[in-house]
Enzyme design. Structure first.
Site, PDB file in Angstrom:
ATOM      1  N   CYS A  62     -41.200   3.707  28.394  1.00 21.34           N
ATOM      2  CA  CYS A  62     -39.831   4.193  28.563  1.00 21.34           C
ATOM      3  C   CYS A  62     -39.684   5.653  28.105  1.00 21.34           C
ATOM      4  O   CYS A  62     -40.585   6.239  27.521  1.00 21.34           O
ATOM      5  CB  CYS A  62     -38.865   3.301  27.798  1.00 21.34           C
ATOM      6  N   ALA A  65     -40.184   6.319  24.433  1.00 19.50           N
ATOM      7  CA  ALA A  65     -41.609   6.356  24.075  1.00 19.50           C
ATOM      8  C   ALA A  65     -42.186   7.749  24.339  1.00 19.50           C
ATOM      9  O   ALA A  65     -42.959   8.273  23.532  1.00 19.50           O
ATOM     10  CB  ALA A  65     -42.389   5.310  24.857  1.00 19.50           C
ATOM     11  N   ARG A  96     -49.849   4.912  18.057  1.00 19.88           N
ATOM     12  CA  ARG A  96     -50.577   5.668  19.072  1.00 19.88           C
ATOM     13  C   ARG A  96     -51.866   6.333  18.584  1.00 19.88           C
ATOM     14  O   ARG A  96     -52.455   7.115  19.285  1.00 19.88           O
ATOM     15  CB  ARG A  96     -49.601   6.699  19.686  1.00 19.88           C
ATOM     16  N   HIS A 195     -40.731  13.263  27.750  1.00 20.67           N
ATOM     17  CA  HIS A 195     -41.464  14.506  27.457  1.00 20.67           C
ATOM     18  C   HIS A 195     -40.530  15.695  27.659  1.00 20.67           C
ATOM     19  O   HIS A 195     -40.454  16.588  26.822  1.00 20.67           O
ATOM     20  CB  HIS A 195     -42.643  14.702  28.423  1.00 20.67           C
TER      21      HIS A 195
HETATM   22 FE1  CFM Z   1     -50.452  13.676  28.258  1.00 12.55          FE
HETATM   23 FE2  CFM Z   1     -51.609  11.637  28.916  1.00 12.55          FE
HETATM   24 FE3  CFM Z   1     -49.115  11.599  27.929  1.00 12.55          FE
HETATM   25 FE4  CFM Z   1     -51.218  12.224  26.358  1.00 12.55          FE
HETATM   26 FE5  CFM Z   1     -51.449   9.631  25.525  1.00 12.55          FE
HETATM   27 FE6  CFM Z   1     -51.804   9.095  28.116  1.00 12.55          FE
HETATM   28 FE7  CFM Z   1     -49.357   9.029  27.120  1.00 12.55          FE
HETATM   29 MO1  CFM Z   1     -51.088   7.196  26.444  1.00 12.55          MO
HETATM   30  S1  CFM Z   1     -52.509  13.111  27.754  1.00 12.55           S
HETATM   31  S2  CFM Z   1     -49.276  13.091  26.529  1.00 12.55           S
HETATM   32  S3  CFM Z   1     -51.988  11.469  24.475  1.00 12.55           S
HETATM   33  S4  CFM Z   1     -49.834  12.291  29.799  1.00 12.55           S
HETATM   34  S5  CFM Z   1     -52.955   8.497  26.448  1.00 12.55           S
HETATM   35  S6  CFM Z   1     -52.838  10.157  29.814  1.00 12.55           S
HETATM   36  S7  CFM Z   1     -50.222   7.717  28.500  1.00 12.55           S
HETATM   37  S8  CFM Z   1     -49.728   8.457  25.113  1.00 12.55           S
HETATM   38  S9  CFM Z   1     -47.546  10.080  27.621  1.00 12.55           S
END
Ligand code: CFM
Length: 544
Positions: A62, A65, A96, A195
């Site tokens: 989500c 997260a 994480r 993000h």
């Molecule tokens: Fe970038 Fe990722 Fe992500 Fe990531 Fe991660 Fe991920 Fe993620 Mo899991 S590099 S920040 S450190 S998009 S592994 S492939 S899914 S937490 S949001």
């Protein structure tokens, strides 16, 4: 499909149509746009960053997260308070595997704590702002942190608590930086919206607020590296050796003061494009810091990235130092790689993760001769698949419009051009590319299957039809895949392993994959559903 050559993948059209057969017509039509048979020689458009079809189980998380867990979670000296029911806060509690290294034992590190307002039914009915204020005061009294972040979860948005207003009031009352994020889980179609919200919040409330300039000739920001399994430590080791000063990392092994001084660096390097491209762009617009895409996953990729940084600064001393480091480190890498290559060459891999690793890890696999036959992201956008050149053609839908685009202009005092127009032109002539990313698809083999927001059903078909030597995803997928007799490597948490970045990381990864794909144990497994009677169900609705 045990062994295979990169340029001779069979056409997977039949596999795609097998996937589609189970779906009602409208669902099939929609999913079809997110499943591409890759042809790197052609412009292909993939459907991405759209809502998951209700009722289909996919890997996504989500918005909360993405904001709290992914971007802000790895910073050790911000107290991050989750405003919401306690269930959401499980994710606040270091789930994480980000690592951090405070300089002394006494230094602040709140990452091992879990801060929550623990909302109850009565707060939902009468409002939770008073409770939130109380929680902020309590956290301040106990920890005296430099800053407090407040994260809204779904119920907070539904009842209308204003985390920004509360944060402003508490900032005034306590005299420290307090900032809120409207990152309710439902705010976007996936983590990706979180993000963006986190990028906006940090940029507005923190970046540029401390004008301390770290010493060093080559000063950079590392964006989109979160220190999973100690990856940042390995990259930091290389920078230190090369004499490169890390002004900030967003946000592995970071502190709030790193964010606050990020505007003083002379270059931003971007690892995970998906999660942090917003800050990269805003740092450039407001302060004049250019950014380049790098990748420290894979020994070759690491060498290339170090060379790129040295080329940017154009200083012979740095260029020589970087070559010396690459020479030294590659000696060990090559010995291990050659041995493992002989055992792994031609084996197949699949990876379905996040928004950048499904691309980056293909490099590591190819270094030991393994071929990625299918890959995809959970929540990436078209530019992560097709390259940034498609950005102007991406239609903004209602879900993306929901997330604020900050209007950023050059800071009248702090903006400074880092490269002269002449140098920029010269670098570009040498093939140096600023602010660019080619995405995943152009580097994948012809006829590989690229799937966005893969569903559980699609995963099953892939495993049965391809029988890959290894499948990479996360904890939710791990045990189902392994019951099929296929080893699963978690690329989110690294299954307690790592680091996998840099040269040391590459060697760790080769060894780990060798161990996983060459053990005989998996061939002895019979899936429970092959031993026990199956319950077959049909869709109640065939049209939606
Ligand atoms: Fe970038 Fe990722 Fe992500 Fe990531 Fe991660 Fe991920 Fe993620 Mo899991 S590099 S920040 S450190 S998009 S592994 S492939 S899914 S937490 S949001």
């Amino acid at each position: 499909m045990e062994t295979i050559k990169k340029n001779s993948l069979p056409d997977p059209a039949e596999i795609k149509s097998e996937i589609m057969q189970l779906y009602p017509a409208k669902v099939a039509k929609k999913r079809s746009k997110s499943i591409l048979i890759n042809n790197p020689d052609e412009e292909q458009e993939i459907q991405a960053n759209v809502r998951t079809i209700p009722g289909i189980i996919t890997q996504r998380g989500c918005t909360y997260a993405g904001c709290k867990g992914v971007i802000l979670g790895p910073t050790r000296d911000i107290v991050n308070i989750v405003h919401g029911p306690i269930g959401c806060s499980f994710y606040a509690w270091l789930t994480r595997r980000n690592q951090t290294k405070p300089p002394t034992e006494q230094s602040e590190n709140y990452m091992t704590y879990c801060f929550s307002t623990d909302m109850q039914d009565s707060n939902i009915v009468f409002g939770g702002e008073a409770k939130l204020k109380q929680a902020i005061r309590e956290a301040y009294e106990i920890f005296k942190p430099k800053a407090i972040g407040v994260f809204a979860t779904c119920p907070v948005g539904l009842i209308g608590d204003d985390v920004h207003k509360v944060s402003r009031e508490m900032k005034e009352e306590l005299g420290i930086n307090v900032f809120g994020f409207s990152c309710e889980g439902y705010k976007g179609v996936s983590q990706s919206a979180g993000h963006h919200i986190a990028n906006n919040g940090i940029f507005t409330h923190v970046v540029g607020t401390e004008d301390i300039v770290k010493e060093g000739k080559y000063r950079i920001n590392m964006l989109g590296e979160y220190n999973i399994g100690g990856d940042s430590f390995e990259i930091e080791r290389l920078f230190k050796d090369a004499g490169i000063t890390l002004v900030s990392t967003f946000s592995g092994n970071s502190t709030i003061s790193q964010f606050a001084t990020a505007h003083t660096a002379d270059l931003s390097i971007v690892m995970c494009h998906r999660s942090i491209n917003y800050i990269a762009d805003m740092l450039e617009k407001k302060y004049g810091i250019p950014w380049i895409k790098v990748n420290f996953i894979g020994a070759e990729a690491t060498s290339k990235s170090l060379r790129k940084i040295a080329q940017y600064f154009g200083d012979q001393e740095l260029i020589n130092k970087v070559e010396e480091i690459i020479d030294r480190e590659m000696k060990n890498v090559v010995i291990v790689k050659e041995e493992i290559h002989s055992r792994c060459n031609g084996k197949t891999a699949m990876m379905f993760v996040g928004g950048s690793r499904a691309h980056h890890y293909q490099e590591l696999f190819s270094e030991i001769g393994m071929v990625t036959v299918s890959a995809g992201y959970e929540f990436a956008h078209r530019d992560d698949y097709e390259g940034r050149h498609v950005l102007p053609t991406i239609k903004v839908d209602a879900d993306s419009r929901n997330i604020e685009e900050l209007e950023v202009i050059a800071d009248p005092v702090k903006y400074k051009d880092r490269v002269s127009a002449q140098d920029k032109e010269r670098l570009e002539k040498e093939g140096f590319r600023f602010k660019d990313y080619d995405g995943m698809m152009s580097e994948m083999p012809k006829n590989s299957l690229v799937i966005d927001d893969i569903s559980h059903w699609e995963t099953e078909v892939l495993i049965e039809r391809y029988k890959p030597a290894i499948f990479c995803a996360g904890i939710k997928e791990k045990y189902v895949v392994q019951k099929y007799g296929v080893p699963l490597k978690q690329l989110h948490s690294y299954d307690y392993g790592g680091p996998y970045a840099g040269f040391v990381g590459a060697v760790n990864f080769y060894k780990e994959i060798d161990r996983m794909v060459n053990t005989k144990i998996w061939s002895l497994i019979k899936a429970p559903w092959d031993k026990e009677p199956k319950i077959i169900a049909e869709m109640a609705l065939t049209e939606v």
